[in-house]
Motif scaffolding. Sequence first.
Motif, PDB file in Angstrom:
ATOM      1  N   LEU A 113       0.836  -1.203   0.000  1.00  0.00           N
ATOM      2  CA  LEU A 113       0.000   0.000   0.000  1.00  0.00           C
ATOM      3  C   LEU A 113       0.872   1.254   0.000  1.00  0.00           C
ATOM      4  N   LEU A 114       1.919   1.261   0.816  1.00  0.00           N
ATOM      5  CA  LEU A 114       2.819   2.420   0.871  1.00  0.00           C
ATOM      6  C   LEU A 114       3.423   2.719  -0.493  1.00  0.00           C
ATOM      7  N   ILE A 115       3.903   1.705  -1.168  1.00  0.00           N
ATOM      8  CA  ILE A 115       4.517   1.898  -2.485  1.00  0.00           C
ATOM      9  C   ILE A 115       3.471   2.375  -3.487  1.00  0.00           C
ATOM     10  N   SER A 116       2.306   1.793  -3.445  1.00  0.00           N
ATOM     11  CA  SER A 116       1.231   2.197  -4.359  1.00  0.00           C
ATOM     12  C   SER A 116       0.864   3.673  -4.153  1.00  0.00           C
ATOM     13  N   LEU A 117       0.685   4.076  -2.898  1.00  0.00           N
ATOM     14  CA  LEU A 117       0.353   5.475  -2.609  1.00  0.00           C
ATOM     15  C   LEU A 117       1.495   6.409  -2.997  1.00  0.00           C
ATOM     16  N   ARG A 118       2.729   6.006  -2.688  1.00  0.00           N
ATOM     17  CA  ARG A 118       3.886   6.839  -3.029  1.00  0.00           C
ATOM     18  C   ARG A 118       3.973   7.064  -4.537  1.00  0.00           C
ATOM     19  N   MET A 119       3.763   6.031  -5.318  1.00  0.00           N
ATOM     20  CA  MET A 119       3.832   6.174  -6.774  1.00  0.00           C
ATOM     21  C   MET A 119       2.680   7.032  -7.293  1.00  0.00           C
ATOM     22  N   GLU A 120       1.515   6.926  -6.685  1.00  0.00           N
ATOM     23  CA  GLU A 120       0.387   7.771  -7.077  1.00  0.00           C
ATOM     24  C   GLU A 120       0.693   9.241  -6.795  1.00  0.00           C
ATOM     25  N   VAL A 121       1.268   9.504  -5.624  1.00  0.00           N
ATOM     26  CA  VAL A 121       1.637  10.874  -5.265  1.00  0.00           C
ATOM     27  C   VAL A 121       2.671  11.409  -6.245  1.00  0.00           C
ATOM     28  N   LEU A 122       3.723  10.635  -6.484  1.00  0.00           N
ATOM     29  CA  LEU A 122       4.783  11.086  -7.389  1.00  0.00           C
ATOM     30  C   LEU A 122       4.264  11.315  -8.807  1.00  0.00           C
ATOM     31  N   ALA A 123       3.404  10.425  -9.284  1.00  0.00           N
ATOM     32  CA  ALA A 123       2.844  10.580 -10.631  1.00  0.00           C
ATOM     33  C   ALA A 123       2.001  11.842 -10.734  1.00  0.00           C
ATOM     34  N   ASP A 124       1.321  12.213  -9.655  1.00  0.00           N
ATOM     35  CA  ASP A 124       0.496  13.428  -9.659  1.00  0.00           C
ATOM     36  C   ASP A 124       1.358  14.687  -9.543  1.00  0.00           C
ATOM     37  N   VAL A 125       2.352  14.653  -8.662  1.00  0.00           N
ATOM     38  CA  VAL A 125       3.185  15.839  -8.414  1.00  0.00           C
ATOM     39  C   VAL A 125       4.198  16.066  -9.535  1.00  0.00           C
ATOM     40  N   PHE A 126       4.747  14.983 -10.060  1.00  0.00           N
ATOM     41  CA  PHE A 126       5.777  15.073 -11.097  1.00  0.00           C
ATOM     42  C   PHE A 126       5.250  14.557 -12.435  1.00  0.00           C
ATOM     43  N   LYS A 127       4.115  15.084 -12.862  1.00  0.00           N
ATOM     44  CA  LYS A 127       3.452  14.601 -14.079  1.00  0.00           C
ATOM     45  C   LYS A 127       4.390  14.547 -15.277  1.00  0.00           C
ATOM     46  N   THR A 128       5.081  15.646 -15.551  1.00  0.00           N
ATOM     47  CA  THR A 128       5.955  15.716 -16.716  1.00  0.00           C
ATOM     48  C   THR A 128       7.102  14.728 -16.597  1.00  0.00           C
ATOM     49  N   ASP A 129       7.719  14.670 -15.422  1.00  0.00           N
ATOM     50  CA  ASP A 129       8.825  13.732 -15.216  1.00  0.00           C
ATOM     51  C   ASP A 129       8.363  12.291 -15.437  1.00  0.00           C
ATOM     52  N   PHE A 130       7.187  11.971 -14.915  1.00  0.00           N
ATOM     53  CA  PHE A 130       6.695  10.602 -15.039  1.00  0.00           C
ATOM     54  C   PHE A 130       6.423  10.237 -16.490  1.00  0.00           C
ATOM     55  N   LYS A 131       5.941  11.182 -17.273  1.00  0.00           N
ATOM     56  CA  LYS A 131       5.675  10.901 -18.690  1.00  0.00           C
ATOM     57  C   LYS A 131       6.948  10.532 -19.435  1.00  0.00           C
ATOM     58  N   ASN A 132       8.084  11.059 -18.966  1.00  0.00           N
ATOM     59  CA  ASN A 132       9.360  10.805 -19.627  1.00  0.00           C
ATOM     60  C   ASN A 132      10.113   9.610 -19.057  1.00  0.00           C
ATOM     61  N   THR A 145      10.871   5.636 -18.245  1.00  0.00           N
ATOM     62  CA  THR A 145      10.626   4.311 -18.805  1.00  0.00           C
ATOM     63  C   THR A 145      10.038   3.424 -17.718  1.00  0.00           C
ATOM     64  N   SER A 146       9.514   2.283 -18.113  1.00  0.00           N
ATOM     65  CA  SER A 146       8.985   1.346 -17.117  1.00  0.00           C
ATOM     66  C   SER A 146      10.114   0.875 -16.201  1.00  0.00           C
ATOM     67  N   SER A 147      11.322   0.778 -16.720  1.00  0.00           N
ATOM     68  CA  SER A 147      12.477   0.401 -15.909  1.00  0.00           C
ATOM     69  C   SER A 147      12.781   1.484 -14.867  1.00  0.00           C
ATOM     70  N   ASP A 148      12.698   2.751 -15.274  1.00  0.00           N
ATOM     71  CA  ASP A 148      12.909   3.860 -14.335  1.00  0.00           C
ATOM     72  C   ASP A 148      11.889   3.812 -13.205  1.00  0.00           C
ATOM     73  N   ILE A 149      10.646   3.546 -13.554  1.00  0.00           N
ATOM     74  CA  ILE A 149       9.568   3.504 -12.560  1.00  0.00           C
ATOM     75  C   ILE A 149       9.774   2.325 -11.608  1.00  0.00           C
ATOM     76  N   GLU A 150      10.155   1.173 -12.138  1.00  0.00           N
ATOM     77  CA  GLU A 150      10.412   0.007 -11.279  1.00  0.00           C
ATOM     78  C   GLU A 150      11.579   0.277 -10.340  1.00  0.00           C
ATOM     79  N   ASN A 151      12.612   0.952 -10.828  1.00  0.00           N
ATOM     80  CA  ASN A 151      13.745   1.304  -9.979  1.00  0.00           C
ATOM     81  C   ASN A 151      13.305   2.250  -8.859  1.00  0.00           C
ATOM     82  N   LEU A 152      12.465   3.225  -9.196  1.00  0.00           N
ATOM     83  CA  LEU A 152      11.948   4.160  -8.200  1.00  0.00           C
ATOM     84  C   LEU A 152      11.130   3.420  -7.135  1.00  0.00           C
ATOM     85  N   LYS A 153      10.316   2.468  -7.560  1.00  0.00           N
ATOM     86  CA  LYS A 153       9.555   1.651  -6.604  1.00  0.00           C
ATOM     87  C   LYS A 153      10.502   0.888  -5.677  1.00  0.00           C
ATOM     88  N   ARG A 154      11.536   0.280  -6.253  1.00  0.00           N
ATOM     89  CA  ARG A 154      12.512  -0.488  -5.465  1.00  0.00           C
ATOM     90  C   ARG A 154      13.201   0.391  -4.428  1.00  0.00           C
TER      91      ARG A 154
END
Length: 157
Positions: free
Chosen positions: A15-34, A36-45
Amino acid sequence: MEMKIEQLTVKDIKLLISLRMEVLADVFKTDFKNMTSSDIENLKRENKKYYLKELPSGRHIACAAYETDKILGCGGMCLYNEMPSPDNPNGKCAYLMNIYVKPEYRKKGLGKKICNWLVEKAKETGAEKIYLESSDNAKPMYEKLGFKEMKNYMAIL
């Protein structure tokens, strides 16, 4: 709306990781669009490693706001010590972060409740300096809660 706030622990890591990624995707919209799925998985890790280390140590407190079983928002704070000074004699600090309300529940006082819950927890730890960063949209709420603009801060980004 009947809402409760509960502290999250390492047992809530998914749940913590899910909420954290939701927050980051909302706050850093432009960064998240750029990213890769590998970048996002690394951020989750990296976030998972952070939570697994900092939650048990007491250096991070996380919470979620619920209505029945539905999650409405979340928040967190880092707790640390800095050198004592006249504006913070015991050196204990709390940095509030991830104060987030899902879009469909905004403008109902939930952000204020989450923030107040975190401030109370910070005070319980003895933190005398409690601060946060804010979006322009949230500044009026934080000002109503007593937060003041901090001057003379700079960052290398």
